[in-house]
Scaffold this motif. Sequence first.
Motif, mmCIF file in Angstrom:
data_model
loop_
_atom_site.group_PDB
_atom_site.id
_atom_site.type_symbol
_atom_site.label_atom_id
_atom_site.label_comp_id
_atom_site.label_asym_id
_atom_site.label_seq_id
_atom_site.Cartn_x
_atom_site.Cartn_y
_atom_site.Cartn_z
ATOM 1 N N ALA A 153 -17.456 9.312 11.405
ATOM 2 C CA ALA A 153 -16.300 9.204 10.427
ATOM 3 C C ALA A 153 -16.648 9.355 9.163
ATOM 4 C CB ALA A 153 -15.957 7.639 10.705
ATOM 5 N N ILE A 154 -15.403 9.927 8.471
ATOM 6 C CA ILE A 154 -15.255 10.246 7.077
ATOM 7 C C ILE A 154 -14.040 9.574 6.666
ATOM 8 C CG2 ILE A 154 -14.535 12.487 7.343
ATOM 9 C CD1 ILE A 154 -15.766 12.932 4.534
ATOM 10 N N ILE A 155 -13.827 8.825 5.398
ATOM 11 C CA ILE A 155 -12.653 8.326 5.282
ATOM 12 C C ILE A 155 -12.109 9.110 4.215
ATOM 13 C CG2 ILE A 155 -11.635 6.249 4.051
ATOM 14 C CD1 ILE A 155 -14.026 4.502 5.168
ATOM 15 N N PHE A 156 -10.854 9.402 4.293
ATOM 16 C CA PHE A 156 -10.142 10.086 3.551
ATOM 17 C C PHE A 156 -8.984 9.148 2.943
ATOM 18 C CE2 PHE A 156 -11.708 13.618 5.858
ATOM 19 C CZ PHE A 156 -12.306 14.520 4.666
ATOM 20 N N THR A 157 -8.899 8.926 1.618
ATOM 21 C CA THR A 157 -7.981 7.913 1.187
ATOM 22 C C THR A 157 -6.611 8.807 0.855
ATOM 23 O OG1 THR A 157 -8.832 8.183 -1.123
ATOM 24 C CG2 THR A 157 -9.720 6.377 0.309
ATOM 25 N N ALA A 158 -5.340 8.096 0.486
ATOM 26 C CA ALA A 158 -4.399 8.842 0.089
ATOM 27 C C ALA A 158 -4.453 9.211 -1.390
ATOM 28 C CB ALA A 158 -3.184 7.839 -0.079
ATOM 29 N N SER A 159 -5.333 8.413 -2.126
ATOM 30 C CA SER A 159 -5.542 8.814 -3.737
ATOM 31 C C SER A 159 -6.955 9.224 -3.933
ATOM 32 C CB SER A 159 -5.261 7.824 -4.489
ATOM 33 O OG SER A 159 -5.704 8.060 -5.927
ATOM 34 N N PRO A 160 -7.004 10.522 -4.351
ATOM 35 C CA PRO A 160 -8.745 10.865 -4.714
ATOM 36 C C PRO A 160 -9.500 10.276 -5.899
ATOM 37 C CG PRO A 160 -6.984 12.447 -5.391
ATOM 38 C CD PRO A 160 -6.273 11.334 -4.909
ATOM 39 N N THR A 161 -8.822 9.057 -6.560
ATOM 40 C CA THR A 161 -9.549 8.297 -7.598
ATOM 41 C C THR A 161 -10.930 8.028 -7.272
ATOM 42 O OG1 THR A 161 -8.514 6.550 -7.108
ATOM 43 C CG2 THR A 161 -7.416 8.024 -8.679
ATOM 44 N N VAL A 206 -4.780 28.158 -2.903
ATOM 45 C CA VAL A 206 -5.281 26.976 -3.012
ATOM 46 C C VAL A 206 -4.055 25.964 -3.634
ATOM 47 C CG1 VAL A 206 -6.131 27.585 -5.430
ATOM 48 C CG2 VAL A 206 -6.992 25.470 -4.486
ATOM 49 N N GLN A 207 -3.951 24.853 -3.385
ATOM 50 C CA GLN A 207 -2.851 24.233 -3.929
ATOM 51 C C GLN A 207 -3.402 22.771 -4.335
ATOM 52 O OE1 GLN A 207 0.058 23.010 -0.734
ATOM 53 N NE2 GLN A 207 1.393 21.898 -2.180
ATOM 54 N N VAL A 208 -3.048 22.283 -5.614
ATOM 55 C CA VAL A 208 -3.220 21.000 -5.940
ATOM 56 C C VAL A 208 -2.255 20.133 -5.459
ATOM 57 C CG1 VAL A 208 -3.609 19.395 -7.941
ATOM 58 C CG2 VAL A 208 -4.259 21.891 -8.123
ATOM 59 N N VAL A 209 -2.533 19.312 -4.239
ATOM 60 C CA VAL A 209 -1.309 18.735 -3.607
ATOM 61 C C VAL A 209 -1.379 17.199 -4.324
ATOM 62 C CG1 VAL A 209 -1.637 19.500 -1.301
ATOM 63 C CG2 VAL A 209 -2.922 17.638 -1.989
ATOM 64 N N GLU A 210 -2.158 16.806 -5.025
ATOM 65 C CA GLU A 210 -2.167 15.480 -5.768
ATOM 66 C C GLU A 210 -3.125 15.597 -7.155
ATOM 67 O OE1 GLU A 210 -1.306 11.248 -4.384
ATOM 68 O OE2 GLU A 210 -3.566 11.638 -4.431
ATOM 69 N N LYS A 211 -2.363 15.356 -8.225
ATOM 70 C CA LYS A 211 -3.135 15.319 -9.435
ATOM 71 C C LYS A 211 -2.871 13.963 -10.231
ATOM 72 C CE LYS A 211 -1.490 17.778 -12.759
ATOM 73 N NZ LYS A 211 -1.234 19.061 -13.885
ATOM 74 N N ILE A 212 -4.135 13.330 -10.606
ATOM 75 C CA ILE A 212 -3.889 11.798 -10.990
ATOM 76 C C ILE A 212 -4.814 11.804 -12.372
ATOM 77 C CG2 ILE A 212 -4.453 9.516 -10.814
ATOM 78 C CD1 ILE A 212 -4.173 9.925 -7.797
ATOM 79 N N ASP A 213 -4.084 11.386 -13.523
ATOM 80 C CA ASP A 213 -4.700 11.109 -14.971
ATOM 81 C C ASP A 213 -5.404 9.930 -14.574
ATOM 82 O OD1 ASP A 213 -3.705 13.190 -15.851
ATOM 83 O OD2 ASP A 213 -2.009 12.063 -16.824
ATOM 84 N N ARG A 255 -9.087 13.606 -14.899
ATOM 85 C CA ARG A 255 -8.118 13.610 -14.089
ATOM 86 C C ARG A 255 -8.738 13.930 -12.666
ATOM 87 N NH1 ARG A 255 -7.388 18.946 -15.785
ATOM 88 N NH2 ARG A 255 -7.242 20.537 -14.158
ATOM 89 N N SER A 256 -8.304 13.565 -11.642
ATOM 90 C CA SER A 256 -8.492 13.778 -10.310
ATOM 91 C C SER A 256 -7.747 14.611 -9.371
ATOM 92 C CB SER A 256 -8.963 12.465 -9.549
ATOM 93 O OG SER A 256 -7.606 11.911 -9.043
ATOM 94 N N GLU A 257 -7.971 15.368 -8.539
ATOM 95 C CA GLU A 257 -7.134 16.262 -7.623
ATOM 96 C C GLU A 257 -7.592 16.425 -6.372
ATOM 97 O OE1 GLU A 257 -6.131 19.705 -11.180
ATOM 98 O OE2 GLU A 257 -7.302 20.158 -9.600
ATOM 99 N N MET A 258 -6.376 16.516 -5.480
ATOM 100 C CA MET A 258 -6.807 16.617 -4.026
ATOM 101 C C MET A 258 -6.318 18.266 -3.823
ATOM 102 S SD MET A 258 -8.062 15.862 -1.179
ATOM 103 C CE MET A 258 -8.009 14.037 -1.236
ATOM 104 N N LEU A 259 -7.349 18.962 -3.715
ATOM 105 C CA LEU A 259 -7.205 20.507 -3.438
ATOM 106 C C LEU A 259 -6.931 20.811 -2.122
ATOM 107 C CD1 LEU A 259 -10.147 21.715 -6.081
ATOM 108 C CD2 LEU A 259 -7.672 21.318 -6.316
ATOM 109 N N LYS A 260 -6.077 21.824 -1.572
ATOM 110 C CA LYS A 260 -6.053 22.261 -0.272
ATOM 111 C C LYS A 260 -6.197 23.625 -0.156
ATOM 112 C CE LYS A 260 -2.230 22.373 3.184
ATOM 113 N NZ LYS A 260 -0.771 22.131 3.375
#
Length: 208
Positions: A14-22, A123-130, A110-115
């Motif tokens: 198991a590996i946990i992927f959270t909704a937020s990559p912070t 490559v797509q930055v599906v989520e970017k968080i300051d 910032r953090s990003e979730m890259l797809k």
Amino acid sequence: MQLKKFFAGMVSVAIIFTASPTHAEYYEEGEVITEVPTEIYKWVQSTPRANYWFNYQQIGYRIKADGTLDLNTLMVPAIYIYDNILIDDVIQKRRWKKLSTQGYDKLVGRSEMLKFDLKNMTVQVVEKIDLDDTWGALDKDTSGEPQDLKKFSSKDVMYKFYRAILDWARNHNELIIGRSRGILSEADGDLPINEVPINKIFIPPAEY
């Protein structure tokens, strides 16, 4: 002779992927984070304005609805730690755009979730968080669109970062599969090594 069933018999861990990559969940609430934990993140490069890292513990393939892995879609959490000049620049740009700067006196990056779409080489930055200094979220942006990796300059800072991630994934593909929640489909389990998507892509070298 080509090697088949290259993942046969591997145990899915198991590996946990959270909704937020912070990934602030690694720390006590409100704890100020003074350095990037190297047991979670791999440093790739530094520029005068930022340091570039990706999470090599949570890098993994997308899980399809049937529970099998999509070997064409690689999801990668990344973080960028800013210097003071870039922090000031981000704050000024938010002021110009009349966006809130509440909490931005604690901005660290910032953090990003890259797809990565390995079939279409995008490559797509599906989520970017300051991020603030506790790696809590200050603001989130989900407006990123796929970008064609083939159109990046080989000298581009982001291209160098993306290429390093893909190169690491290629060299650690079995580890990534073994950590994933999903399972390989029968067809993917029978793939010859050279037909695995991460091994089929051509990644031109970066220029330094």
